[in-house]
Design a protein around this motif. Structure first.
Motif, PDB file in Angstrom:
ATOM      1  N   VAL A   9       0.949  -0.899  -0.084  1.00  0.00           N
ATOM      2  CA  VAL A   9      -0.002   0.114  -0.417  1.00  0.00           C
ATOM      3  C   VAL A   9       0.965   0.983   0.215  1.00  0.00           C
ATOM      4  N   PRO A  10       0.670   2.358  -0.605  1.00  0.00           N
ATOM      5  CA  PRO A  10      -0.095   2.350  -2.050  1.00  0.00           C
ATOM      6  C   PRO A  10       0.391   0.253  -3.114  1.00  0.00           C
ATOM      7  N   GLY A  11      -0.114   0.477  -3.701  1.00  0.00           N
ATOM      8  CA  GLY A  11      -0.149  -0.919  -4.968  1.00  0.00           C
ATOM      9  C   GLY A  11       1.095  -0.730  -6.209  1.00  0.00           C
ATOM     10  N   HIS A  12       0.916   1.029  -6.429  1.00  0.00           N
ATOM     11  CA  HIS A  12       1.801   1.564  -7.397  1.00  0.00           C
ATOM     12  C   HIS A  12       2.007   2.476  -7.303  1.00  0.00           C
ATOM     13  N   ASP A  13       3.116   3.452  -7.824  1.00  0.00           N
ATOM     14  CA  ASP A  13       3.579   4.548  -7.830  1.00  0.00           C
ATOM     15  C   ASP A  13       2.454   5.485  -7.800  1.00  0.00           C
ATOM     16  N   ASN A  14       1.932   6.192  -7.088  1.00  0.00           N
ATOM     17  CA  ASN A  14       1.300   7.175  -7.631  1.00  0.00           C
ATOM     18  C   ASN A  14       0.592   8.609  -7.369  1.00  0.00           C
ATOM     19  N   SER A  15       0.307   9.528  -7.777  1.00  0.00           N
ATOM     20  CA  SER A  15       0.413  10.694  -7.725  1.00  0.00           C
ATOM     21  C   SER A  15      -0.489  11.554  -6.255  1.00  0.00           C
ATOM     22  N   ALA A  16       0.600  12.418  -5.605  1.00  0.00           N
ATOM     23  CA  ALA A  16       0.050  12.862  -4.282  1.00  0.00           C
ATOM     24  C   ALA A  16      -0.753  13.775  -4.778  1.00  0.00           C
ATOM     25  N   MET A  17      -0.922  14.612  -5.908  1.00  0.00           N
ATOM     26  CA  MET A  17      -1.175  15.486  -6.465  1.00  0.00           C
ATOM     27  C   MET A  17      -2.038  15.913  -7.962  1.00  0.00           C
ATOM     28  N   ASP A  18      -3.163  16.712  -7.612  1.00  0.00           N
ATOM     29  CA  ASP A  18      -3.612  17.239  -9.378  1.00  0.00           C
ATOM     30  C   ASP A  18      -2.666  18.003  -9.476  1.00  0.00           C
ATOM     31  N   GLY A  19      -2.228  17.803 -11.120  1.00  0.00           N
ATOM     32  CA  GLY A  19      -0.733  17.645 -11.968  1.00  0.00           C
ATOM     33  C   GLY A  19      -0.484  17.223 -13.071  1.00  0.00           C
ATOM     34  N   TYR A  20       0.332  17.580 -13.555  1.00  0.00           N
ATOM     35  CA  TYR A  20       1.810  17.314 -14.472  1.00  0.00           C
ATOM     36  C   TYR A  20       2.478  16.025 -13.726  1.00  0.00           C
ATOM     37  N   ALA A  21       2.059  14.854 -15.165  1.00  0.00           N
ATOM     38  CA  ALA A  21       3.682  13.747 -14.315  1.00  0.00           C
ATOM     39  C   ALA A  21       5.216  14.589 -16.018  1.00  0.00           C
ATOM     40  N   VAL A  22       5.910  14.181 -15.073  1.00  0.00           N
ATOM     41  CA  VAL A  22       7.108  14.893 -16.051  1.00  0.00           C
ATOM     42  C   VAL A  22       8.439  14.142 -15.668  1.00  0.00           C
ATOM     43  N   ARG A  23       8.647  15.110 -16.818  1.00  0.00           N
ATOM     44  CA  ARG A  23      10.462  13.973 -16.545  1.00  0.00           C
ATOM     45  C   ARG A  23      11.474  15.309 -16.830  1.00  0.00           C
ATOM     46  N   CYS A  24      12.088  15.088 -15.462  1.00  0.00           N
ATOM     47  CA  CYS A  24      12.621  15.699 -14.825  1.00  0.00           C
ATOM     48  C   CYS A  24      13.710  16.703 -15.541  1.00  0.00           C
ATOM     49  N   ALA A  25      14.780  15.812 -16.272  1.00  0.00           N
ATOM     50  CA  ALA A  25      15.394  16.093 -17.879  1.00  0.00           C
ATOM     51  C   ALA A  25      14.811  16.903 -18.704  1.00  0.00           C
ATOM     52  N   ASP A  26      13.373  17.159 -19.093  1.00  0.00           N
ATOM     53  CA  ASP A  26      13.044  17.873 -20.144  1.00  0.00           C
ATOM     54  C   ASP A  26      12.905  19.178 -19.765  1.00  0.00           C
ATOM     55  N   TRP A  27      13.183  19.946 -18.138  1.00  0.00           N
ATOM     56  CA  TRP A  27      12.687  20.626 -17.846  1.00  0.00           C
ATOM     57  C   TRP A  27      14.068  21.679 -18.179  1.00  0.00           C
ATOM     58  N   ALA A  28      14.400  23.118 -18.804  1.00  0.00           N
ATOM     59  CA  ALA A  28      15.547  24.076 -19.391  1.00  0.00           C
ATOM     60  C   ALA A  28      15.561  25.012 -17.849  1.00  0.00           C
ATOM     61  N   ASP A  29      14.097  25.525 -18.399  1.00  0.00           N
ATOM     62  CA  ASP A  29      13.472  27.115 -17.639  1.00  0.00           C
ATOM     63  C   ASP A  29      12.152  27.249 -17.284  1.00  0.00           C
ATOM     64  N   ALA A  30      11.352  28.085 -16.994  1.00  0.00           N
ATOM     65  CA  ALA A  30      10.405  28.097 -17.331  1.00  0.00           C
ATOM     66  C   ALA A  30       9.874  28.380 -18.465  1.00  0.00           C
ATOM     67  N   THR A  31      10.459  28.609 -19.605  1.00  0.00           N
ATOM     68  CA  THR A  31       9.885  29.085 -20.878  1.00  0.00           C
ATOM     69  C   THR A  31       9.303  27.346 -21.721  1.00  0.00           C
ATOM     70  N   THR A  32      10.428  26.955 -21.029  1.00  0.00           N
ATOM     71  CA  THR A  32      10.208  25.125 -21.608  1.00  0.00           C
ATOM     72  C   THR A  32       8.680  24.954 -21.918  1.00  0.00           C
TER      73      THR A  32
END
Length: 422
Positions: free
Chosen positions: A64-87
């Motif tokens: 429990v939980p049975g899988h990795d899951n989100s703790a928030m309403d939002g967006y699942a992303v790859r950290c490596a994709d972010w360069a700055d706030a204009t990405t």
């Protein structure tokens, strides 16, 4: 040698020496030593198990939980994709709780909701308040995502194969929810303690039988019967109310004999002092044995423990506050131990006294008090063992050692009723 008349008088019999009153801690230890947990296991619906005691460990068959899951309403992303706030990331899927998503491609994001599984490839969730939508399917992250943020990991609450709730645990609402979260619709519980309850005293009448205006001289309403029954039910006991027994030895013996059949405990109030109308002691001794008699506490000195047939016997004082206090301090832990609980100790906290108590007693005292807005304790003015108002006005007890006075501002040990009445 001539003897004077005084020399010829027969010597008067020696006054019997009374045994010293037993200290509370010693009495409780001796009482608990007799409280062998009741045999057997009851399978009970989890919905109905509040306040009951587990008879076996609960082991989880899943994570429990049975899988990795989100703790928030939002967006699942790859950290490596972010360069700055204009990405700008392309939102190419929507994942709600109860569904599953696709692997996350580079420079993309998944709209995700609380409890939904994290898609493969994603390593962070950015809550929607930190995001800016662009058109129908674009999103910018206004803050840099950190690996693992807002992700609840598989098994972080409960790991498969772990003991989630231990045997001897008294269940509360949170524990019931935890048991349900690992799939338990029914729980293995200790049996309910079967208690026969009666009061002794010719002066006792029941509310409703006689109107207050018609109450005979010397008669009182039986208040003990009401609060003792309620306390027993709160502890999960099955109660047989045997009413009021007259102040006669034969009636007391007959009541005890009847009560011993089919019950684990006989609980009485009144008749445990040393007066001519107090018949509990000889009645118990006629049918079984008495192992404990009189405790060095105030209120509550007249307290008895023994056995009648196969049933435990506990006799409480007749004064209502004495009966109430001795139940909380001695009977409650005894009943919990019969149900298999190991930690039954009464717990206190240090709080300043906002009163003076100069009348130090040779017995350990339990004073009725309540908290005040200033963070201290106020004392009920009348500490008599017959004033039940003090237990309603107060929200706990001060555990005051024998021989100790209290001055305003002294730190004292406070036992809240909230812990004792649950």
């Amino acid at each position: 040698m001539t003897m004077s008349p005084a020399d010829t008088k027969p010597s008067s019999p020696a006054t019997p020496v009374r045994a010293p009153l037993k200290p509370l801690d010693q009495a409780l230890a001796e009482l608990l030593a007799q409280a062998t947990p009741l045999p057997g296991i009851e399978s009970v619906f989890t919905f109905e198990a509040d306040g009951r005691v587990l008879a076996q460990d609960l082991v989880s068959a899943l994570n429990v939980p049975g899988h990795d899951n989100s703790a928030m309403d939002g967006y699942a992303v790859r950290c490596a994709d972010w360069a700055d706030a204009t990405t700008l990331l392309q939102v190419n899927q929507r994942i709600a709780a109860g569904s599953s998503g696709q692997a996350l491609a580079a420079m993309s994001a998944a709209r995700i909701f609380t409890g939904a599984p994290i898609p493969s490839g994603a390593d962070a969730v950015v809550m929607q308040e930190d995001c800016q939508t662009v058109g129908a399917d674009g999103v910018r992250l206004l803050v840099p995502p950190q690996p693992g943020q807002w992700i609840r990991r598989q098994g972080e609450d409960v790991a498969a194969g772990s003991v989630v709730l231990q045997r001897g645990k008294r269940l509360d609402p949170a524990a019931l929810g935890l048991a349900a979260s690992i799939g338990f619709a029914q729980l293995p519980l200790a049996p309910r303690v079967r208690v026969a309850l009666f009061s002794t005293g010719d002066e006792l009448v029941m509310p409703g039988d006689v109107a207050p205006a018609d109450l005979p001289a010397g008669a009182i309403y039986n208040s003990n019967r009401f609060f003792l029954r309620a306390l027993l039910l709160r502890l999960g006991c099955v109660v047989t109310d045997m009413g009021i027994v007259p102040d006669r030895l034969d009636a007391t013996v007959a009541a005890l004999k009847d009560a011993s059949a089919g019950h684990d405990l006989i609980l009485t109030s009144g008749g445990v002092s040393v007066g001519e109308e107090d018949h509990i002691k000889p009645a118990v001794q006629a049918l079984g044995q008495l192992n404990l008699w009189q405790i060095a506490i105030k209120p509550g000195k007249p307290f008895a423990y023994g056995e009648v047939g196969s049933a435990h016997f506990i006799g409480l004082p007749g004064n209502p506050v004495s009966s109430f206090v001795t139940f909380l301090l001695l009977v409650r832990p005894f009943l919990l131990r019969l149900q298999g609980m190991t930690d039954v100790a009464t717990k206190s906290i240090a709080i300043p006294a906002h009163f003076d108590w100069a009348r130090a007693d040779k017995r350990r005292e339990f004073l009725r008090v309540r908290r005040n807005p200033a963070g201290g304790l106020e004392l009920f003015a009348n500490q008599s063992s017959g004033v039940l108002t003090s237990a309603v006005w107060g929200d706990g007890l001060v555990d005051n050692p024998a021989g100790q006075s209290i001055a305003h501002g002294d730190m004292v040990q406070f036992i809240p009723f909230s812990a004792l009445l649950s």
